[in-house]
Design an enzyme around this catalytic site. Structure first.
Site, PDB file in Angstrom:
ATOM      1  CG  PHE A  19      88.483  -7.225  -3.119  1.00 19.21           C
ATOM      2  CD1 PHE A  19      87.874  -5.928  -2.525  1.00 19.21           C
ATOM      3  CD2 PHE A  19      89.781  -7.341  -2.969  1.00 19.21           C
ATOM      4  CE1 PHE A  19      88.582  -5.007  -1.967  1.00 19.21           C
ATOM      5  CE2 PHE A  19      90.539  -6.341  -1.966  1.00 19.21           C
ATOM      6  CZ  PHE A  19      89.831  -5.228  -1.428  1.00 19.21           C
ATOM      7  NE  ARG A  36      75.182  -6.205   9.893  1.00 20.87           N
ATOM      8  CZ  ARG A  36      75.056  -5.277  10.902  1.00 20.87           C
ATOM      9  NH1 ARG A  36      75.616  -3.954  10.850  1.00 20.87           N
ATOM     10  NH2 ARG A  36      74.519  -5.684  12.064  1.00 20.87           N
ATOM     11  NE  ARG A  63      99.617 -13.801   0.522  1.00 18.77           N
ATOM     12  CZ  ARG A  63      98.645 -14.183  -0.375  1.00 18.77           C
ATOM     13  NH1 ARG A  63      98.248 -13.292  -1.294  1.00 18.77           N
ATOM     14  NH2 ARG A  63      98.217 -15.603  -0.513  1.00 18.77           N
ATOM     15  CB  ALA A  75      95.535 -20.898  -1.022  1.00 17.30           C
ATOM     16  CD  GLU A  91      95.400 -20.963  -7.888  1.00 17.02           C
ATOM     17  OE1 GLU A  91      96.700 -20.598  -7.496  1.00 17.02           O
ATOM     18  OE2 GLU A  91      94.575 -19.995  -8.562  1.00 17.02           O
ATOM     19  CD  GLU A  95      99.737 -20.616  -5.567  1.00 13.93           C
ATOM     20  OE1 GLU A  95     100.028 -21.107  -4.390  1.00 13.93           O
ATOM     21  OE2 GLU A  95      99.051 -19.475  -5.355  1.00 13.93           O
ATOM     22  CD  GLU A 118      88.821 -15.608   0.853  1.00 12.58           C
ATOM     23  OE1 GLU A 118      89.025 -14.633   1.299  1.00 12.58           O
ATOM     24  OE2 GLU A 118      89.697 -16.295   0.491  1.00 12.58           O
ATOM     25  CD  GLU A 137     107.604 -10.404 -16.495  1.00 10.49           C
ATOM     26  OE1 GLU A 137     108.537  -9.736 -16.658  1.00 10.49           O
ATOM     27  OE2 GLU A 137     106.337 -10.395 -16.799  1.00 10.49           O
TER      28      GLU A 137
END
Lengths: 180, 180
Positions: A19, A36, A63, A75, A91, A95, A118, A137
């Site tokens: 990102f 900001r 995560r 997601a 997705e 997944e 987002e 992978e």
């Protein structure tokens, strides 16, 4: 009162990763200026896949930012020029291996309004047909299924703490209560 | 299966703003290496303030990353070495002017597990006493009150889309259902 903050100038602070981060100079409603900082994100789609037995398909995924395995719904990010529903279908297949006949949009949510742009589009997917997942992978996760009632209990017990997943399960509960 | 990803090396990409961004080289469970970019955040506390008439105290605040006014619950970052409950009491007073006699921890939530290590501690605050807010000059927001039932309807109608606020209202509904 007009609460709007207006952009004076915008700089990209870091953009070589997944990102980018922007730092904008803004004019506040009171006339002062401030900075900001925020992440720019292409948006994502979250799917609540419900099997014919009523169970929800969930994932366990490590995560890295929190060094922890989370229980979450499927997601993924919206690709460039991709329709939101297409992202959801892609997705879900990648997944979990499932394709779904019926898609209902439950709404949108904003996970991190303080420092990210987002938006997460949230869908209920039913009429599921099992198939082979298409994870690459390095996309390492496990799938499992739990009843919606048990999902809601897992939230109350702190076993599910991922905000996007909690919001989607809440919207699902309310949708099924009013649509049977 | 061990889903853990291990840090090989860590670099700070941008750190001069409100948050910092890290880029870590990590070893995946399959032995491959990859990069993980993420925001580091001190954590936050979110408060669900409920008045004696049953109404919830909400805020309207402009959120620059999305250029939009959001309806949200009072919340704020944990200061260095600050107890979590102290953050909640401080932020509630600063943003709304209320002090609360009774605090119940509803749980924690993780708003952005893909690219932030933020954790949000969520409290129910009752026994409220009104006073003067202590917002600084550049902290511009409005407060108002709505019944919990109307809050839940506003979520279903897409008027409340802030994930942390939806999660907290969901936890409040479930808590009040079981504690009456």
């Amino acid at each position: 009162m007009d609460l709007t903050e207006y952009c004076i100038s915008s700089n990209t602070v870091a953009a070589d990763g997944v990102f980018s981060v922007k730092r904008d100079l803004v004019r506040l409603p009171n006339g002062n200026t401030s900075h900001r900082d925020y992440v720019t994100h292409p948006g994502a789609v979250l799917i609540v896949p419900i099997l014919s037995n009523g169970n929800v398909v969930l994932e366990r995924q490590f995560r890295y930012p929190l060094h922890q395995v989370f229980i979450e719904l499927p997601a993924g990010k919206i690709d460039a020029n991709e329709e939101v529903l297409t992202t959801g279908q892609r997705e879900l297949l990648e997944e979990t291996g499932y394709t779904a006949k019926d898609w209902v949009k439950l709404g949108i949510q904003h996970p991190c309004i303080g420092y990210s742009n987002e938006v997460i589009h949230t869908y209920l997917a039913t009429g599921l047909i099992a198939g082979a997942h298409q994870r690459d992978e390095d996309e390492i996760l496990e799938t499992f299924e739990v009843s919606l009632a048990d999902c809601l209990t897992m939230i109350q017990h702190g076993e599910i703490t991922d905000s996007k997943t909690i919001v989607a399960l809440f919207l699902t509960e309310k949708y099924l209560q009013s649509h049977g």
